[in-house]
Write an enzyme that holds these catalytic residues in place. Structure first.
Site: not given
Length: 110
Positions: A30, A33
């Site tokens: 991600c 993230c």
């Protein structure tokens, strides 16, 4: 450094914690993230003793991920006394924005 929790350690580390816990549901793949990680680490360091900050890899801990209905990463959930006190979906990459959001749910933070 934020601690990594799993399906096996979640109850002990999060639900039974005496202090509020900010849980970052993330995935290694991600991008947002990864972009949020530096701000999260700074907040974890500065609020040590006031708020516990932990991370859960959604791919490694499907039980907790399913239990809390996590469908997008990153998702942040604040737990107080074993209960969900706040939730945010999406990256808060600016430390100030992360602190502001956290301050809405945890006393003595902002």
């Amino acid at each position: 450094m934020t601690a990594l929790v799993s399906d096996d350690t979640f109850d002990q580390e999060v639900l039974k914690s005496s202090e509020p816990v900010l849980v970052d549901f993330f995935a290694e793949w991600c991008g947002p993230c990864k972009a949020m990680a530096p701000a999260l680490e700074q907040v974890a360091s500065e609020l040590k003793g006031k708020v516990k900050v932990v991370k859960i890899d959604v791919d490694q801990s499907p039980g907790i991920t399913t239990k809390y209905g996590i469908r997008a990463m990153p998702t942040l959930i604040i737990f107080k006394n074993g209960e969900v006190a706040g939730q945010h979906v999406g990256a808060l990459v600016q430390k100030r924005k992360l602190e502001e959001w956290l301050g809405q749910h945890v006393d003595n933070v902002a």
